[in-house]
Every structure is written in structure tokens, then in C-alpha cells.
Design an enzyme around this catalytic site. Structure first.
Site, PDB file in Angstrom:
ATOM      1  N   ASP A  79       0.856  -1.177   0.000  1.00 59.89           N
ATOM      2  CA  ASP A  79       0.000   0.000   0.000  1.00 59.89           C
ATOM      3  C   ASP A  79       0.902   1.240   0.000  1.00 59.89           C
ATOM      4  O   ASP A  79       2.095   1.150   0.326  1.00 59.89           O
ATOM      5  CB  ASP A  79      -0.877  -0.046   1.262  1.00 59.89           C
ATOM      6  N   ASP A  81      -0.304   5.030   1.046  1.00 59.07           N
ATOM      7  CA  ASP A  81      -0.565   5.995   2.117  1.00 59.07           C
ATOM      8  C   ASP A  81      -0.485   5.329   3.493  1.00 59.07           C
ATOM      9  O   ASP A  81      -1.114   4.295   3.735  1.00 59.07           O
ATOM     10  CB  ASP A  81      -1.947   6.618   1.931  1.00 59.07           C
ATOM     11  N   GLU A  88      -1.469  10.455   4.537  1.00 62.55           N
ATOM     12  CA  GLU A  88      -2.611  10.141   3.677  1.00 62.55           C
ATOM     13  C   GLU A  88      -2.714  11.305   2.693  1.00 62.55           C
ATOM     14  O   GLU A  88      -3.091  12.419   3.060  1.00 62.55           O
ATOM     15  CB  GLU A  88      -3.893  10.011   4.498  1.00 62.55           C
ATOM     16  N   ARG A 124     -14.960  11.920  -0.783  1.00 60.73           N
ATOM     17  CA  ARG A 124     -13.826  12.792  -0.434  1.00 60.73           C
ATOM     18  C   ARG A 124     -13.298  13.544  -1.644  1.00 60.73           C
ATOM     19  O   ARG A 124     -12.995  14.736  -1.573  1.00 60.73           O
ATOM     20  CB  ARG A 124     -12.708  11.952   0.207  1.00 60.73           C
ATOM     21  N   SER A 168      -2.282   1.208  -4.685  1.00 61.60           N
ATOM     22  CA  SER A 168      -2.811   2.230  -3.786  1.00 61.60           C
ATOM     23  C   SER A 168      -4.249   2.608  -4.100  1.00 61.60           C
ATOM     24  O   SER A 168      -4.631   2.728  -5.276  1.00 61.60           O
ATOM     25  CB  SER A 168      -1.929   3.484  -3.866  1.00 61.60           C
ATOM     26  N   GLY A 169      -5.026   2.821  -3.050  1.00 62.98           N
ATOM     27  CA  GLY A 169      -6.334   3.437  -3.190  1.00 62.98           C
ATOM     28  C   GLY A 169      -6.216   4.945  -3.303  1.00 62.98           C
ATOM     29  O   GLY A 169      -7.220   5.655  -3.344  1.00 62.98           O
ATOM     30  N   LYS A 213      -7.108  -4.446  -5.435  1.00 61.60           N
ATOM     31  CA  LYS A 213      -5.764  -4.716  -4.907  1.00 61.60           C
ATOM     32  C   LYS A 213      -5.481  -6.213  -4.908  1.00 61.60           C
ATOM     33  O   LYS A 213      -4.402  -6.662  -5.303  1.00 61.60           O
ATOM     34  CB  LYS A 213      -5.629  -4.153  -3.484  1.00 61.60           C
ATOM     35  N   ASP A 236      -1.982  -0.985   5.842  1.00 66.75           N
ATOM     36  CA  ASP A 236      -2.375  -0.479   7.161  1.00 66.75           C
ATOM     37  C   ASP A 236      -3.876  -0.383   7.372  1.00 66.75           C
ATOM     38  O   ASP A 236      -4.335  -0.247   8.502  1.00 66.75           O
ATOM     39  CB  ASP A 236      -1.772   0.914   7.391  1.00 66.75           C
ATOM     40  N   ASN A 239      -8.865  -1.645   3.651  1.00 65.78           N
ATOM     41  CA  ASN A 239      -8.801  -1.780   2.199  1.00 65.78           C
ATOM     42  C   ASN A 239      -7.685  -2.721   1.746  1.00 65.78           C
ATOM     43  O   ASN A 239      -7.638  -3.131   0.590  1.00 65.78           O
ATOM     44  CB  ASN A 239      -8.593  -0.387   1.580  1.00 65.78           C
TER      45      ASN A 239
END
Length: 280
Positions: A79, A81, A88, A124, A168-169, A213, A236, A239
Site C-alpha cells: 500500500d 498511504d 494520507e 472525499r 494504492s487506493g 488490490k 495499514d 482496504n
């Protein structure tokens, strides 16, 4: 299968290590460096007792197959962030709009698994509409920092022929720059839509969520001809859970409780270089 209990901390005490060895029924203690100890022939059934003791002592611990070497792995999937980097990104972008608290609160709930990731990301991103694209560069240059031990882990991966994939998201603006800066092998993330130099508040294409992912890990593993046991994944947030579950070794790095509870290994005290030190 013989199991080694790996203990890591910036400071290790010989008496405390002996206490842990006794709890684990270990046959010997090896300390190849001041911040890592390997307790041979440890009993995995002692995990709960070891966990409680290490939490009190401020140590990271992991039960690993004694025969595993770092070179046995062929792919590390990470991942971005709050894993490879300390921030983030979306929260810091929101700070440029003066709305960091609102966005950060949604991020936190999403990472804890309380909100649907895709829906929360769209919510967001919508709040960022109208922000100049130059704000992303400002975040990258002024706020983005690698997590402790990241460069050491990347160097160990290169030494051992392990491909490194960032999934990554977050956003391609950051993953592509990190890929170039750090020499990563692969990078996948979400693309922010930009029109006339400003964010529209929309994401282009499908969202890189938990299922994506997991799928990307499987596709790359298959492409490289690797077995599941030859993949390490680290993250972390909620997700990352599907991806961690798909790997031979799933690492929760300074992660939310739901991730630490389900991962094979949790690292909270040392840096990302602690991932490489898990294996002989």
C-alpha cells in the site's frame, strides 16, 4: 516445520529476551544486530503470551518458518498511504482546500473498515473540486515523506531480486512519481480527473479498492510465475485485508486494529526495514 520467533526493537534487553525465550520454549537466542533477535524452535502456541509480553516491553514480534530466506520471495506488494509513505495524500490535498478535518475523519473511518471504500473515496474526492492541480505537486514536494526504513527495504528487495509493486487506493499523481523516484517495478492507483488545470472532483475509471488490490496481486503473481508463498504484502487499512490474505506473508504496518488482528505479522515499533529482517 521449525518456527523462529523474531523480536525487533530499537533497544533489546538480554534479560527480557531470555524471558520471551522461556515463554516460547525456544532452544536458543541469536542476536545478529542490536535491534533484532531470533529465538529458535519457538512454539507458535505461545503467541498470546508473547503478544502480551511484547506489548508491555515495546517489542515487535513474529513467528516465521525458520527455513524461509528473503531471497525465497519474488514479489512484495505494498500500500502507499500510511505504509510506504507517512501521510494520507488525500488528507493533505484537502488541507489545501481548508477542509482537512472533514476529509480526514472520512479517511479514518474508511481505513477502520466502517465505510465502503469506493463510496467514501468518491465522497472525499468530490470535496476537492476546483482545487488547482499545482496543489498536488505542493503536497508531493513539501509533505510527502517515506516511512522509516522504506529505502532500506527497497534496497534489500533489489539485492534479492524481489519485484516491488505499489498498489494504492490513492492517486496516480503520487504513485507514478514514487515509482520513478524509487525505481519501483510496478505502480497502480486511482486517476484524478483534471480539466483546465483544476480537479473536477471526480475519479477517472474504476476505483482501486480492496478487490482490485487483491486482483492486481494475483495477476502479477501469475505473470511472474510465483506461488502464493513467494509473495509478501503490506498495508495499514481495511482496504488492504484481501490483498494481505492473498499473500504468503501479510504484514500490518502501524495498522488499524482490524488489520493487525488478521495479518500474519504486525509491525508497530520498528520501520519497514523490519519486514526484510523477518527472514534469515
Amino acid at each position: 516445520m521449525s518456527t523462529t520467533l523474531v523480536i525487533q526493537s530499537p533497544r533489546l534487553d538480554s534479560r527480557e529476551l531470555q524471558e520471551l525465550a522461556n515463554l516460547a520454549g525456544a532452544s536458543s537466542i541469536q542476536q545478529p544486530s542490536p535491534d533484532v533477535a531470533r529465538l529458535a524452535d519457538a512454539d507458535p502456541a505461545s503467541r498470546d503470551a508473547i503478544s502480551a509480553c511484547c506489548q508491555t516491553l515495546g517489542y515487535d514480534f513474529a513467528f516465521v518458518d525458520s527455513s524461509l530466506k528473503l531471497a525465497d520471495f519474488g514479489l512484495l506488494v505494498s500500500d502507499m498511504d500510511s505504509t510506504l509513505i507517512t501521510i494520507e495524500c488525500i488528507d493533505e490535498i484537502a488541507d489545501m482546500q481548508g477542509i482537512k478535518p472533514q476529509v480526514a475523519a472520512i479517511t479514518e473511518r474508511s481505513m477502520r473498515g466502517e465505510l465502503d471504500f469506493s463510496a467514501s473515496l468518491r465522497e472525499r474526492v468530490a470535496l476537492l473540486a476546483g482545487l488547482p492541480e499545482s496543489a498536488l505537486e505542493k503536497v508531493y514536494q513539501e509533505r510527502l515523506q517515506l516511512s522509516p526504513g522504506a529505502e532500506q527495504l527497497l534496497a534489500r528487495c533489489k539485492e534479492n531480486g524481489i519485484r516491488f509493486m505499489l498498489v494504492s487506493g490513492g492517486f496516480t499523481f503520487f504513485t507514478e512519481r514514487l515509482k520513478q523516484q524509487l525505481g519501483l517495478d510496478y505502480a497502480y492507483a486511482n486517476q484524478l480527473e483534471v480539466v483546465d488545470g483544476k480537479l473536477t472532483g471526480r475519479v477517472v475509471g474504476d476505483i482501486v479498492d480492496a478487490a482490485a488490490k487483491q486482483r492486481l496481486l494475483i495477476e502479477k503473481r501469475t505473470e511472474l510465475g510465483l506461488r502464493p508463498q513467494q509473495v509478501i504484502a503490506m498495508g495499514d487499512g481495511a482496504n488492504d485485508l484481501l490483498m494481505l490474505g492473498e499473500a504468503g506473508v501479510g504484514v500490518a504496518y502501524r495498522a488499524k486494529p482490524v488489520v493487525q488482528a488478521k495479518a500474519d505479522v504486525a509491525i508497530n515499533i520498528v520501520g519497514l526495514d523490519g519486514v526484510a529482517r523477518l527472514f534469515a
